[in-house]
Design a protein around this motif. Structure first.
Motif, PDB file in Angstrom:
ATOM      1  N   LYS A   1     -19.051  29.649 112.903  1.00  0.00           N
ATOM      2  CA  LYS A   1     -18.646  29.923 111.525  1.00  0.00           C
ATOM      3  C   LYS A   1     -17.445  29.068 111.126  1.00  0.00           C
ATOM      4  O   LYS A   1     -17.358  28.597 109.977  1.00  0.00           O
ATOM      5  CB  LYS A   1     -18.317  31.403 111.359  1.00  0.00           C
ATOM      6  CG  LYS A   1     -18.037  31.829 109.913  1.00  0.00           C
ATOM      7  CD  LYS A   1     -17.856  33.332 109.827  1.00  0.00           C
ATOM      8  CE  LYS A   1     -17.691  33.784 108.373  1.00  0.00           C
ATOM      9  NZ  LYS A   1     -16.522  33.190 107.711  1.00  0.00           N
ATOM     10  N   LEU A   2     -16.522  28.846 112.049  1.00  0.00           N
ATOM     11  CA  LEU A   2     -15.365  28.004 111.760  1.00  0.00           C
ATOM     12  C   LEU A   2     -15.803  26.594 111.379  1.00  0.00           C
ATOM     13  O   LEU A   2     -15.266  26.002 110.432  1.00  0.00           O
ATOM     14  CB  LEU A   2     -14.434  27.954 112.972  1.00  0.00           C
ATOM     15  CG  LEU A   2     -13.243  26.989 112.857  1.00  0.00           C
ATOM     16  CD1 LEU A   2     -12.324  27.392 111.721  1.00  0.00           C
ATOM     17  CD2 LEU A   2     -12.477  26.942 114.177  1.00  0.00           C
ATOM     18  N   LEU A   3     -16.796  26.063 112.078  1.00  0.00           N
ATOM     19  CA  LEU A   3     -17.292  24.721 111.763  1.00  0.00           C
ATOM     20  C   LEU A   3     -17.871  24.685 110.345  1.00  0.00           C
ATOM     21  O   LEU A   3     -17.554  23.784 109.561  1.00  0.00           O
ATOM     22  CB  LEU A   3     -18.369  24.310 112.773  1.00  0.00           C
ATOM     23  CG  LEU A   3     -17.956  24.216 114.240  1.00  0.00           C
ATOM     24  CD1 LEU A   3     -19.166  23.850 115.106  1.00  0.00           C
ATOM     25  CD2 LEU A   3     -16.844  23.202 114.444  1.00  0.00           C
ATOM     26  N   CYS A   4     -18.702  25.664 110.024  1.00  0.00           N
ATOM     27  CA  CYS A   4     -19.349  25.690 108.713  1.00  0.00           C
ATOM     28  C   CYS A   4     -18.328  25.915 107.599  1.00  0.00           C
ATOM     29  O   CYS A   4     -18.382  25.253 106.550  1.00  0.00           O
ATOM     30  CB  CYS A   4     -20.415  26.781 108.676  1.00  0.00           C
ATOM     31  SG  CYS A   4     -21.762  26.552 109.860  1.00  0.00           S
ATOM     32  N   ASP A   5     -17.409  26.837 107.822  1.00  0.00           N
ATOM     33  CA  ASP A   5     -16.398  27.133 106.798  1.00  0.00           C
ATOM     34  C   ASP A   5     -15.500  25.926 106.547  1.00  0.00           C
ATOM     35  O   ASP A   5     -15.156  25.628 105.392  1.00  0.00           O
ATOM     36  CB  ASP A   5     -15.543  28.330 107.232  1.00  0.00           C
ATOM     37  CG  ASP A   5     -16.308  29.639 107.181  1.00  0.00           C
ATOM     38  OD1 ASP A   5     -17.424  29.659 106.623  1.00  0.00           O
ATOM     39  OD2 ASP A   5     -15.798  30.653 107.706  1.00  0.00           O
ATOM     40  N   THR A   6     -15.116  25.238 107.620  1.00  0.00           N
ATOM     41  CA  THR A   6     -14.239  24.075 107.461  1.00  0.00           C
ATOM     42  C   THR A   6     -14.951  22.967 106.702  1.00  0.00           C
ATOM     43  O   THR A   6     -14.348  22.284 105.865  1.00  0.00           O
ATOM     44  CB  THR A   6     -13.766  23.560 108.830  1.00  0.00           C
ATOM     45  OG1 THR A   6     -13.116  24.619 109.539  1.00  0.00           O
ATOM     46  CG2 THR A   6     -12.793  22.396 108.666  1.00  0.00           C
ATOM     47  N   TYR A   7     -16.236  22.790 106.989  1.00  0.00           N
ATOM     48  CA  TYR A   7     -17.006  21.774 106.260  1.00  0.00           C
ATOM     49  C   TYR A   7     -16.997  22.073 104.761  1.00  0.00           C
ATOM     50  O   TYR A   7     -16.775  21.173 103.934  1.00  0.00           O
ATOM     51  CB  TYR A   7     -18.444  21.731 106.784  1.00  0.00           C
ATOM     52  CG  TYR A   7     -19.285  20.654 106.142  1.00  0.00           C
ATOM     53  CD1 TYR A   7     -19.421  19.407 106.742  1.00  0.00           C
ATOM     54  CD2 TYR A   7     -19.940  20.877 104.935  1.00  0.00           C
ATOM     55  CE1 TYR A   7     -20.192  18.407 106.140  1.00  0.00           C
ATOM     56  CE2 TYR A   7     -20.703  19.890 104.334  1.00  0.00           C
ATOM     57  CZ  TYR A   7     -20.825  18.659 104.944  1.00  0.00           C
ATOM     58  OH  TYR A   7     -21.582  17.678 104.342  1.00  0.00           O
ATOM     59  N   SER A   8     -17.208  23.337 104.402  1.00  0.00           N
ATOM     60  CA  SER A   8     -17.228  23.716 102.992  1.00  0.00           C
ATOM     61  C   SER A   8     -15.860  23.517 102.341  1.00  0.00           C
ATOM     62  O   SER A   8     -15.760  23.058 101.194  1.00  0.00           O
ATOM     63  CB  SER A   8     -17.660  25.183 102.851  1.00  0.00           C
ATOM     64  OG  SER A   8     -18.993  25.356 103.300  1.00  0.00           O
ATOM     65  N   VAL A   9     -14.803  23.852 103.077  1.00  0.00           N
ATOM     66  CA  VAL A   9     -13.446  23.638 102.563  1.00  0.00           C
ATOM     67  C   VAL A   9     -13.206  22.154 102.304  1.00  0.00           C
ATOM     68  O   VAL A   9     -12.657  21.763 101.270  1.00  0.00           O
ATOM     69  CB  VAL A   9     -12.399  24.181 103.558  1.00  0.00           C
ATOM     70  CG1 VAL A   9     -10.995  23.702 103.189  1.00  0.00           C
ATOM     71  CG2 VAL A   9     -12.426  25.704 103.578  1.00  0.00           C
ATOM     72  N   LEU A  10     -13.646  21.310 103.233  1.00  0.00           N
ATOM     73  CA  LEU A  10     -13.449  19.868 103.089  1.00  0.00           C
ATOM     74  C   LEU A  10     -14.286  19.297 101.955  1.00  0.00           C
ATOM     75  O   LEU A  10     -13.863  18.356 101.277  1.00  0.00           O
ATOM     76  CB  LEU A  10     -13.785  19.160 104.400  1.00  0.00           C
ATOM     77  CG  LEU A  10     -12.694  19.201 105.462  1.00  0.00           C
ATOM     78  CD1 LEU A  10     -13.235  18.754 106.809  1.00  0.00           C
ATOM     79  CD2 LEU A  10     -11.519  18.325 105.054  1.00  0.00           C
ATOM     80  N   ALA A  11     -15.475  19.853 101.746  1.00  0.00           N
ATOM     81  CA  ALA A  11     -16.311  19.381 100.634  1.00  0.00           C
ATOM     82  C   ALA A  11     -15.587  19.600  99.316  1.00  0.00           C
ATOM     83  O   ALA A  11     -15.606  18.736  98.424  1.00  0.00           O
ATOM     84  CB  ALA A  11     -17.656  20.103 100.637  1.00  0.00           C
ATOM     85  N   LYS A  12     -14.939  20.743  99.166  1.00  0.00           N
ATOM     86  CA  LYS A  12     -14.176  21.008  97.948  1.00  0.00           C
ATOM     87  C   LYS A  12     -12.893  20.183  97.916  1.00  0.00           C
ATOM     88  O   LYS A  12     -12.520  19.638  96.865  1.00  0.00           O
ATOM     89  CB  LYS A  12     -13.840  22.498  97.856  1.00  0.00           C
ATOM     90  CG  LYS A  12     -13.057  22.876  96.599  1.00  0.00           C
ATOM     91  CD  LYS A  12     -13.819  22.492  95.334  1.00  0.00           C
ATOM     92  CE  LYS A  12     -13.035  22.861  94.085  1.00  0.00           C
ATOM     93  NZ  LYS A  12     -13.732  22.406  92.850  1.00  0.00           N
ATOM     94  N   LEU A  13     -12.211  20.080  99.043  1.00  0.00           N
ATOM     95  CA  LEU A  13     -10.973  19.305  99.104  1.00  0.00           C
ATOM     96  C   LEU A  13     -11.225  17.839  98.772  1.00  0.00           C
ATOM     97  O   LEU A  13     -10.398  17.189  98.117  1.00  0.00           O
ATOM     98  CB  LEU A  13     -10.346  19.431 100.490  1.00  0.00           C
ATOM     99  CG  LEU A  13      -9.025  18.699 100.721  1.00  0.00           C
ATOM    100  CD1 LEU A  13      -7.950  19.165  99.757  1.00  0.00           C
ATOM    101  CD2 LEU A  13      -8.560  18.898 102.174  1.00  0.00           C
ATOM    102  N   GLY A  14     -12.350  17.307  99.205  1.00  0.00           N
ATOM    103  CA  GLY A  14     -12.693  15.923  98.874  1.00  0.00           C
ATOM    104  C   GLY A  14     -12.836  15.737  97.378  1.00  0.00           C
ATOM    105  O   GLY A  14     -12.331  14.766  96.799  1.00  0.00           O
ATOM    106  N   GLU A  15     -13.489  16.685  96.729  1.00  0.00           N
ATOM    107  CA  GLU A  15     -13.657  16.626  95.274  1.00  0.00           C
ATOM    108  C   GLU A  15     -12.309  16.675  94.567  1.00  0.00           C
ATOM    109  O   GLU A  15     -12.053  15.900  93.644  1.00  0.00           O
ATOM    110  CB  GLU A  15     -14.539  17.804  94.833  1.00  0.00           C
ATOM    111  CG  GLU A  15     -14.861  17.840  93.357  1.00  0.00           C
ATOM    112  CD  GLU A  15     -13.807  18.538  92.523  1.00  0.00           C
ATOM    113  OE1 GLU A  15     -13.638  18.164  91.347  1.00  0.00           O
ATOM    114  OE2 GLU A  15     -13.130  19.450  93.042  1.00  0.00           O
ATOM    115  N   VAL A  16     -11.431  17.560  95.018  1.00  0.00           N
ATOM    116  CA  VAL A  16     -10.112  17.697  94.395  1.00  0.00           C
ATOM    117  C   VAL A  16      -9.292  16.425  94.600  1.00  0.00           C
ATOM    118  O   VAL A  16      -8.618  15.941  93.680  1.00  0.00           O
ATOM    119  CB  VAL A  16      -9.361  18.918  94.957  1.00  0.00           C
ATOM    120  CG1 VAL A  16      -7.948  18.996  94.374  1.00  0.00           C
ATOM    121  CG2 VAL A  16     -10.123  20.201  94.660  1.00  0.00           C
ATOM    122  N   SER A  17      -9.337  15.862  95.798  1.00  0.00           N
ATOM    123  CA  SER A  17      -8.567  14.653  96.106  1.00  0.00           C
ATOM    124  C   SER A  17      -9.013  13.480  95.243  1.00  0.00           C
ATOM    125  O   SER A  17      -8.182  12.732  94.696  1.00  0.00           O
ATOM    126  CB  SER A  17      -8.721  14.297  97.591  1.00  0.00           C
ATOM    127  OG  SER A  17      -8.260  15.339  98.419  1.00  0.00           O
TER     128      SER A  17
END
Length: 278
Positions: free
Chosen positions: A246-262
């Motif tokens: 779950k940590l792997l999947c959750d981190t991927y989703s966080v990064l997908a959003k963080l990439g958009e924001v960046s």
């Protein structure tokens, strides 16, 4: 063999989709014509990137109107590196999810899940690092040797421009990647393999037994109680593996959003500076 590999990849994609781990190239659009308002940064990356190659003039042997700056080059390299690491992370998350049900909870030797998790964590942390460098380069045009101070300075610059909401989103995103970084650091800088961790526990027990000159009291209880205790330990180990997945999947989703924001932050800053200089 080819058919087996195709089935393997298909099964991995189904597991990834069930966990919401989409291909990073799939973000930005709800369909062929409608932009996803929650991930508009990825549309900006395609339509108005930090530097846009003029492929039409290149084909006509017409030189560019100007040379790209070092900052533009760095932003393009960091951005594409981020996408590459996200694809790598998704690949290995898929492998981890495939092997998860077949992973013996009390296995001593490293498993396929362990190998896939290690590769996924490494790629996820690398993707986060690229976004951090991307934000700092966009705001300050500097390298990231002292990245903590530079990232805070980038936040201050964004606030000065009135982009407080972006600062909040960026802080939340980078904070959301820290658990994966901690997990990666434990693996890389402490004990990399399960056998090493087992040895740590065994040696600790030996040390306690030597100091007490006793192995302690033997486990007591009925056979049924002992079986129930063993099952509880098995269930706990299985739950721990699920938390790791779950940590792997959750981190991927966080990064997908963080990439958009960046990416969105870089675009807004570029537009603001262009308006100010003009």
């Amino acid at each position: 063999m080819a058919a087996d590999l195709e089935s393997f990849a298909k099964a991995a994609c189904e597991l990834l989709d069930s966990r919401g781990v989409r291909d990073i190239d799939g973000y930005g659009w709800l369909n062929l014509e409608e932009m996803d308002p929650d991930f508009s940064g990825y549309v900006m990356w395609v339509q108005v990137p930090p530097y846009d190659h003029d492929f039409m003039n290149w084909q006509r042997n017409i030189p560019p109107e100007r040379a790209p700056t070092k900052e533009e080059q760095a932003l393009m390299e960091l951005g594409h590196d981020f996408f590459g690491f996200m694809k790598t992370a998704r690949h290995f998350i898929g492998h981890a999810l495939l092997y998860q049900p077949q992973t013996p909870p009390k296995e001593i030797d490293p498993t396929e899940f362990d190998f896939s998790e290690f590769a996924a964590l490494t790629a996820l942390v690398a993707a986060a690092d690229r976004l951090r460098d991307f934000v700092i380069m966009a705001l300050l045009g500097k390298n990231t040797r002292k990245w903590r101070a530079l990232l805070e300075e980038s936040y201050r610059q964004l606030k000065v421009m009135g982009f407080d909401v972006l600062v909040t989103e960026l802080r939340a995103g980078f904070c959301g990647t820290e658990r994966a970084r901690t997990a990666r650091n434990i693996v890389v800088h402490r004990l990399a393999t399960k056998p090493a961790r087992v040895q740590r526990k065994l040696i600790a027990r030996d040390r306690v037994a030597f100091e007490a000159q006793s192995w302690g009291k033997p486990a007591r209880g009925t056979y049924g109680e002992q079986v129930a205790g063993w099952q509880r330990r098995i269930n706990s180990a299985v739950a721990k593996i699920e938390r790791r997945a779950k940590l792997l999947c959750d981190t991927y989703s966080v990064l997908a959003k963080l990439g958009e924001v960046s990416i969105r932050a870089e675009y807004y800053v570029r537009q603001r500076r262009s308006t100010t200089s003009g």
